[in-house]
Design an enzyme around this catalytic site. Sequence first.
Site, mmCIF file in Angstrom:
data_model
loop_
_atom_site.group_PDB
_atom_site.id
_atom_site.type_symbol
_atom_site.label_atom_id
_atom_site.label_comp_id
_atom_site.label_asym_id
_atom_site.label_seq_id
_atom_site.Cartn_x
_atom_site.Cartn_y
_atom_site.Cartn_z
ATOM 1 N N ASN A 1 -10.011 -0.097 -0.187
ATOM 2 C CA ASN A 1 -8.549 -0.016 -0.146
ATOM 3 C C ASN A 1 -8.011 -0.554 -1.470
ATOM 4 O O ASN A 1 -8.092 -1.748 -1.732
ATOM 5 C CB ASN A 1 -8.042 -0.840 1.043
ATOM 6 C CG ASN A 1 -6.523 -0.814 1.179
ATOM 7 O OD1 ASN A 1 -5.817 -0.327 0.289
ATOM 8 N ND2 ASN A 1 -6.027 -1.342 2.287
ATOM 9 N N CYS B 1 0.817 -1.223 0.000
ATOM 10 C CA CYS B 1 0.000 0.000 0.000
ATOM 11 C C CYS B 1 0.850 1.273 0.000
ATOM 12 O O CYS B 1 0.355 2.341 -0.351
ATOM 13 C CB CYS B 1 -0.932 0.012 1.203
ATOM 14 S SG CYS B 1 -2.112 -1.337 1.132
ATOM 15 N N HIS C 1 -3.327 7.328 2.507
ATOM 16 C CA HIS C 1 -3.730 6.015 2.003
ATOM 17 C C HIS C 1 -5.130 5.721 2.522
ATOM 18 O O HIS C 1 -5.441 5.985 3.678
ATOM 19 C CB HIS C 1 -2.739 4.956 2.486
ATOM 20 C CG HIS C 1 -3.163 3.561 2.159
ATOM 21 N ND1 HIS C 1 -3.591 3.200 0.909
ATOM 22 C CD2 HIS C 1 -3.234 2.440 2.929
ATOM 23 C CE1 HIS C 1 -3.913 1.911 0.918
ATOM 24 N NE2 HIS C 1 -3.708 1.430 2.131
HETATM 25 N N1 ACO Z 1 -18.482 -8.461 8.797
HETATM 26 C C1 ACO Z 1 -18.927 -8.692 10.034
HETATM 27 N N2 ACO Z 1 -18.114 -9.005 11.061
HETATM 28 C C2 ACO Z 1 -16.794 -9.088 10.798
HETATM 29 C C3 ACO Z 1 -16.269 -8.848 9.519
HETATM 30 C C4 ACO Z 1 -17.174 -8.528 8.483
HETATM 31 N N3 ACO Z 1 -16.778 -8.265 7.233
HETATM 32 N N4 ACO Z 1 -14.936 -8.993 9.571
HETATM 33 C C5 ACO Z 1 -14.619 -9.312 10.838
HETATM 34 N N5 ACO Z 1 -15.738 -9.367 11.583
HETATM 35 C C6 ACO Z 1 -15.871 -9.662 13.000
HETATM 36 C C7 ACO Z 1 -14.673 -10.380 13.566
HETATM 37 O O1 ACO Z 1 -14.755 -11.764 13.314
HETATM 38 C C8 ACO Z 1 -14.775 -10.042 15.035
HETATM 39 O O2 ACO Z 1 -15.697 -10.897 15.620
HETATM 40 P P1 ACO Z 1 -15.427 -11.487 17.109
HETATM 41 O O3 ACO Z 1 -15.345 -10.274 17.977
HETATM 42 O O4 ACO Z 1 -16.593 -12.352 17.320
HETATM 43 O O5 ACO Z 1 -14.114 -12.193 17.000
HETATM 44 C C9 ACO Z 1 -15.364 -8.632 15.043
HETATM 45 O O6 ACO Z 1 -15.937 -8.445 13.731
HETATM 46 C C10 ACO Z 1 -14.354 -7.552 15.296
HETATM 47 O O7 ACO Z 1 -13.201 -7.795 14.508
HETATM 48 P P2 ACO Z 1 -11.941 -6.864 14.569
HETATM 49 O O8 ACO Z 1 -10.903 -7.405 13.635
HETATM 50 O O9 ACO Z 1 -11.545 -6.587 15.977
HETATM 51 O O10 ACO Z 1 -12.558 -5.521 13.986
HETATM 52 P P3 ACO Z 1 -11.875 -4.122 13.864
HETATM 53 O O11 ACO Z 1 -12.715 -3.118 14.509
HETATM 54 O O12 ACO Z 1 -10.420 -4.163 14.203
HETATM 55 O O13 ACO Z 1 -11.999 -3.855 12.289
HETATM 56 C C11 ACO Z 1 -10.593 -3.966 10.338
HETATM 57 C C12 ACO Z 1 -11.389 -4.742 11.375
HETATM 58 C C13 ACO Z 1 -11.558 -3.109 9.552
HETATM 59 C C14 ACO Z 1 -9.891 -4.948 9.414
HETATM 60 C C15 ACO Z 1 -9.559 -3.046 11.020
HETATM 61 O O14 ACO Z 1 -8.858 -3.772 11.968
HETATM 62 C C16 ACO Z 1 -8.590 -2.409 10.061
HETATM 63 O O15 ACO Z 1 -8.943 -1.542 9.276
HETATM 64 N N6 ACO Z 1 -7.301 -2.763 10.148
HETATM 65 C C17 ACO Z 1 -6.257 -2.137 9.369
HETATM 66 C C18 ACO Z 1 -6.310 -2.473 7.925
HETATM 67 C C19 ACO Z 1 -5.223 -1.678 7.253
HETATM 68 O O16 ACO Z 1 -5.027 -0.500 7.495
HETATM 69 N N7 ACO Z 1 -4.437 -2.282 6.419
HETATM 70 C C20 ACO Z 1 -3.268 -1.526 5.939
HETATM 71 C C21 ACO Z 1 -3.015 -1.498 4.628
HETATM 72 S S1 ACO Z 1 -3.524 -2.857 3.672
HETATM 73 C C22 ACO Z 1 -2.187 -3.361 2.727
HETATM 74 O O17 ACO Z 1 -1.063 -2.944 2.905
HETATM 75 C C23 ACO Z 1 -2.399 -4.368 1.666
#
Ligand code: ACO
Length: 323
Positions: free
Chosen positions: A280, A113, A250
């Site tokens: 993304n 990214c 980003h």
């Molecule tokens: N729909 C519904 N529920 C979901 C989904 C979905 N699509 N995906 C995950 N959940 C659930 C999980 O299973 C979890 O359930 P549990 O509590 O029963 O275990 C719950 O939702 C919470 O999951 P978290 O991972 O804690 O959710 P979070 O608030 O952290 O959001 C996310 C997840 C959006 C992925 C976030 O962590 C994020 O944006 N992370 C950074 C991503 C990023 O910036 N990447 C960088 C660049 S990408 C690259 O370089 C290629």
Amino acid sequence: MIRSVVRGNGAALPRRIMKNADFEGMVETSDEWIVQRTGIRQRHVAADDETTASLGEAAARAALDSAGMTPADIDLIILATSTPNNTFPATAVEIQNRLGMHHGFAFDMQAVCSGFVYAVATADLYIRGGLARRVLVIGSETFSRILDWNDRSTCVLFGDGAGALVLEAQEGAGAITDRGVLAASLRSDGAHKDKLFVDGGPSTTGTVGHLRMEGREVFKHAVGMITDVIEATFGEAGITAQDLDWFVPHQANKRIIDASARKLGIAEEKVVVTVDLHGNTSAASVPLALSVAVADGRIKKGDLVLLEAMGGGFTWGAVLLRW
Ligand code: ACO
């Protein structure tokens, strides 16, 4: 001194738009969850005839048009991508050929990214080092091809697309008032590989593999890394957040963007957000966001613009430029 000045920009998106609701029959998720956790409402998904090379070519042609140039004017193409058409040759060379360009040189840059930010910083060095006068910097991705469409924690987050800039060598005074790239800071730390990676590759599995991410872990590191590298860039340029006209981060997650801007003291109205439209798109996200803010008249000639990205590796970085 020589500055790398933006002469044009462009973008290209796949025809098909996939809304959050379209995932509801595929995995256990909801529009509400995706919007609340990420800010994403839709993303573009490439059809079989739309590839990293074809999208990159279309973005490059749009950038050349806006610069009033043709491929004959370009002497270097740098393509930031993690989803090349082939393991080799570089997709940049394929784009070079599609543009009918048989002079100059072209190569791919792989920083996930952060690829576009790395590529702009690299193009600036080629220009200032005298190896190139006019550079096409492209970010193009088809992440839909490396997603595990059964994994709800990743498949809803990414989209496909491309964006491009034309940079040209121009004489500057060496002052912060110059147009062009003014400062850049790049970082990486491979200790974080397992938090965000693709589980295949030519030298290991012999397959392309699928994207794997510990989202919560990435989130935990993102804001600190982003704000550190931006503060280093501000320090190098001798400016503060108040001097900025536009912050073009980003586009991975609206919550990361908001938290970073808040920590840096960048006013909300100066932040360009397109994650709702594109999801993304990895190395394409920053030039796609630029294209939206240029097209709607927000970013204008002479504006001070900060680009930032963080991604797999981890890699992260920032570029300050005057448009
Ligand atoms: N729909 C519904 N529920 C979901 C989904 C979905 N699509 N995906 C995950 N959940 C659930 C999980 O299973 C979890 O359930 P549990 O509590 O029963 O275990 C719950 O939702 C919470 O999951 P978290 O991972 O804690 O959710 P979070 O608030 O952290 O959001 C996310 C997840 C959006 C992925 C976030 O962590 C994020 O944006 N992370 C950074 C991503 C990023 O910036 N990447 C960088 C660049 S990408 C690259 O370089 C290629």
